[in-house]
Design an enzyme around this catalytic site. Structure first.
Site, mmCIF file in Angstrom:
data_model
loop_
_atom_site.group_PDB
_atom_site.id
_atom_site.type_symbol
_atom_site.label_atom_id
_atom_site.label_comp_id
_atom_site.label_asym_id
_atom_site.label_seq_id
_atom_site.Cartn_x
_atom_site.Cartn_y
_atom_site.Cartn_z
ATOM 1 N N ARG A 199 5.552 -0.785 -1.921
ATOM 2 C CA ARG A 199 6.072 -1.516 -3.072
ATOM 3 C C ARG A 199 7.263 -0.739 -3.640
ATOM 4 O O ARG A 199 7.347 0.481 -3.502
ATOM 5 C CB ARG A 199 4.993 -1.690 -4.145
ATOM 6 C CG ARG A 199 3.774 -2.467 -3.667
ATOM 7 C CD ARG A 199 2.676 -2.496 -4.719
ATOM 8 N NE ARG A 199 1.502 -3.236 -4.255
ATOM 9 C CZ ARG A 199 0.521 -2.708 -3.541
ATOM 10 N NH1 ARG A 199 0.560 -1.423 -3.194
ATOM 11 N NH2 ARG A 199 -0.510 -3.445 -3.150
ATOM 12 N N LYS A 222 -1.011 0.918 -6.386
ATOM 13 C CA LYS A 222 -1.585 -0.111 -7.253
ATOM 14 C C LYS A 222 -3.041 0.166 -7.581
ATOM 15 O O LYS A 222 -3.491 -0.050 -8.712
ATOM 16 C CB LYS A 222 -1.446 -1.476 -6.575
ATOM 17 C CG LYS A 222 -1.788 -2.651 -7.466
ATOM 18 C CD LYS A 222 -1.475 -3.966 -6.766
ATOM 19 C CE LYS A 222 -1.784 -5.151 -7.661
ATOM 20 N NZ LYS A 222 -1.457 -6.443 -6.984
ATOM 21 N N HIS A 276 9.976 -7.316 -3.808
ATOM 22 C CA HIS A 276 8.759 -7.484 -3.007
ATOM 23 C C HIS A 276 9.087 -8.060 -1.638
ATOM 24 O O HIS A 276 8.271 -7.976 -0.716
ATOM 25 C CB HIS A 276 7.777 -8.397 -3.744
ATOM 26 C CG HIS A 276 6.348 -7.999 -3.560
ATOM 27 N ND1 HIS A 276 5.864 -6.753 -3.925
ATOM 28 C CD2 HIS A 276 5.286 -8.661 -3.017
ATOM 29 C CE1 HIS A 276 4.573 -6.680 -3.638
ATOM 30 N NE2 HIS A 276 4.209 -7.822 -3.081
ATOM 31 N N ARG A 279 8.609 -5.632 1.229
ATOM 32 C CA ARG A 279 7.227 -5.474 1.692
ATOM 33 C C ARG A 279 6.854 -6.627 2.635
ATOM 34 O O ARG A 279 6.246 -6.406 3.685
ATOM 35 C CB ARG A 279 6.290 -5.437 0.477
ATOM 36 C CG ARG A 279 4.823 -5.180 0.780
ATOM 37 C CD ARG A 279 4.103 -4.916 -0.541
ATOM 38 N NE ARG A 279 2.651 -4.945 -0.460
ATOM 39 C CZ ARG A 279 1.893 -3.912 -0.123
ATOM 40 N NH1 ARG A 279 2.462 -2.758 0.204
ATOM 41 N NH2 ARG A 279 0.573 -4.023 -0.096
ATOM 42 N N HIS A 302 -4.320 -3.376 1.647
ATOM 43 C CA HIS A 302 -4.937 -4.570 1.087
ATOM 44 C C HIS A 302 -6.441 -4.373 0.985
ATOM 45 O O HIS A 302 -7.072 -3.820 1.889
ATOM 46 C CB HIS A 302 -4.643 -5.790 1.973
ATOM 47 C CG HIS A 302 -3.266 -6.328 1.816
ATOM 48 N ND1 HIS A 302 -2.660 -7.139 2.752
ATOM 49 C CD2 HIS A 302 -2.358 -6.173 0.811
ATOM 50 C CE1 HIS A 302 -1.449 -7.468 2.334
ATOM 51 N NE2 HIS A 302 -1.245 -6.892 1.168
ATOM 52 N N TYR A 311 0.062 -12.898 7.164
ATOM 53 C CA TYR A 311 1.115 -12.541 8.106
ATOM 54 C C TYR A 311 0.704 -12.757 9.559
ATOM 55 O O TYR A 311 1.499 -12.525 10.466
ATOM 56 C CB TYR A 311 1.504 -11.072 7.914
ATOM 57 C CG TYR A 311 1.932 -10.738 6.509
ATOM 58 C CD1 TYR A 311 3.191 -11.092 6.040
ATOM 59 C CD2 TYR A 311 1.075 -10.073 5.633
ATOM 60 C CE1 TYR A 311 3.593 -10.800 4.741
ATOM 61 C CE2 TYR A 311 1.463 -9.775 4.327
ATOM 62 C CZ TYR A 311 2.716 -10.141 3.896
ATOM 63 O OH TYR A 311 3.101 -9.844 2.607
#
Length: 340
Positions: A199, A222, A276, A279, A302, A311
């Site tokens: 990020r 995060k 973003h 990413r 994640h 993806y």
């Protein structure tokens, strides 16, 4: 008013244990001592069992609850200050209602006004999540005893956001433009994001000691967990060369710079994807180049594979059997029937 003698010769106990506005007690007795004992008895009972009295209305405002939450809990969170500001902004948008006014119906009306003002379903869902968490924590710490007033409210259905990514030509154009700038902070921050899937905030807050042995260590993540991602030798040397002139933090804030550069390069992006997109670009090209979806999940950190599966369709072999197993192609491959 307390104990007094009436014209009839009886004694009247007439009082309010908790003062004006509280419940009034009145009872007649033949003797003054009985009236006095009754008053003492009632006052003692009311003191020991306050539930006899009508509950007092909570006069605190939403902003006051937010201050209490931040003092007792929020200040200790990694993103506490950010969430604190968002909660105060919500309170301001709602005209800082009283705590007692916050109900399911109140939030539904507030959400409706937010949507009419242009807020997205995702935004109002975040509003709901922040407020629910606020009341849950206040209840846990004993600063709120009326339950979560928003516990029955459901999130709105939110349409999935289109994930935009940069093509190879756009990446070359952008990096060449950034490399030509006098200040290399934005160039290296962008290149790190494109090379690691980090990020923007994670890359921008890197420190000199976070770069070692062809690896980048991200600590300002995060979820608060450190992440270690390998990088190629060329990028490692570029960063180390840049680090020779720095102590502590590697890069200056350059969000404004990248915003202007994207415009200069003619790269149009959907709202909210200005940085973003790097990413998304890493993840998309990772899968197009044959990367493993489980490895990508670890790199992007994640919490669930479902998030990374966005993806999966970029993989060359993704659902490729649809071209060989469909009924039309099989029909065409059948030999024609012989007509007698």
């Amino acid at each position: 008013m307390t104990v007094r003698k009436l014209e009839s010769g009886e004694w009247l106990a007439d009082f309010r244990p908790n003062g004006r506005g509280s419940r009034r007690y009145r009872k007649k007795f033949k003797a003054k001592a009985e009236a006095v004992r009754y008053e003492a008895y009632v006052r003692a009972k009311v003191t020991k069992q306050p539930e006899w009295m009508p509950p007092q209305k909570d006069s605190r405002s939403l902003a006051a609850l937010i201050e209490t939450w931040f003092k007792n809990h929020g200040a200790n969170l990694k993103d506490g200050k950010s969430r604190y500001k968002k909660l105060l902004k919500l309170s301001n948008l709602a005209s800082d209602p009283l705590a007692s006014e916050i109900t399911d119906k109140w939030f539904v009306e507030f959400r409706k006004k937010r949507l009419e003002a242009g807020a997205s379903p995702s935004t109002v869902n975040h509003d709901l999540a922040y407020l629910k968490a606020l009341f849950n924590e206040l209840e846990r710490t004993g600063d709120w005893d009326k339950g979560n007033p928003l516990r029955n409210i459901r999130k709105l259905k939110d349409e999935p956001t289109e994930l935009t990514y940069l093509q190879s030509d756009d990446i070359k154009l952008l990096l060449n433009y950034l490399k030509g700038l006098r200040d290399q902070d934005c160039y290296l921050t962008t290149k790190i994001c494109l090379s690691t899937g980090a990020r923007w905030s994670e890359a921008e807050t890197l420190r000199v000691e976070h770069i070692a042995q062809n690896h980048v260590a991200f600590y300002s993540t995060k979820n608060g967990k450190p992440r270690y991602i390998p990088i190629d030798r060329e990028l490692y040397q570029e960063i180390r060369q840049h680090a020779r002139k720095r102590r502590g933090r590697l890069f200056k804030d350059s969000y404004g710079v990248i915003s202007e550069v994207l415009k200069e390069c003619g790269i149009a992006l959907p709202k909210g994807q200005r940085t973003h997109v790097f990413r998304h670009t890493f993840a998309s090209h990772f899968m197009m180049n044959g990367g493993n979806i489980l490895v990508l999940q670890k790199i992007l950190d994640h919490s669930s594979l479902q998030m990374t599966m966005r993806y999966a369709h970029f993989a060359p072999e993704h659902l490729v059997e649809a071209t060989t197993k469909n009924p039309v192609v099989n029909l065409e491959r059948k030999e024609p029937s012989v007509v007698s």
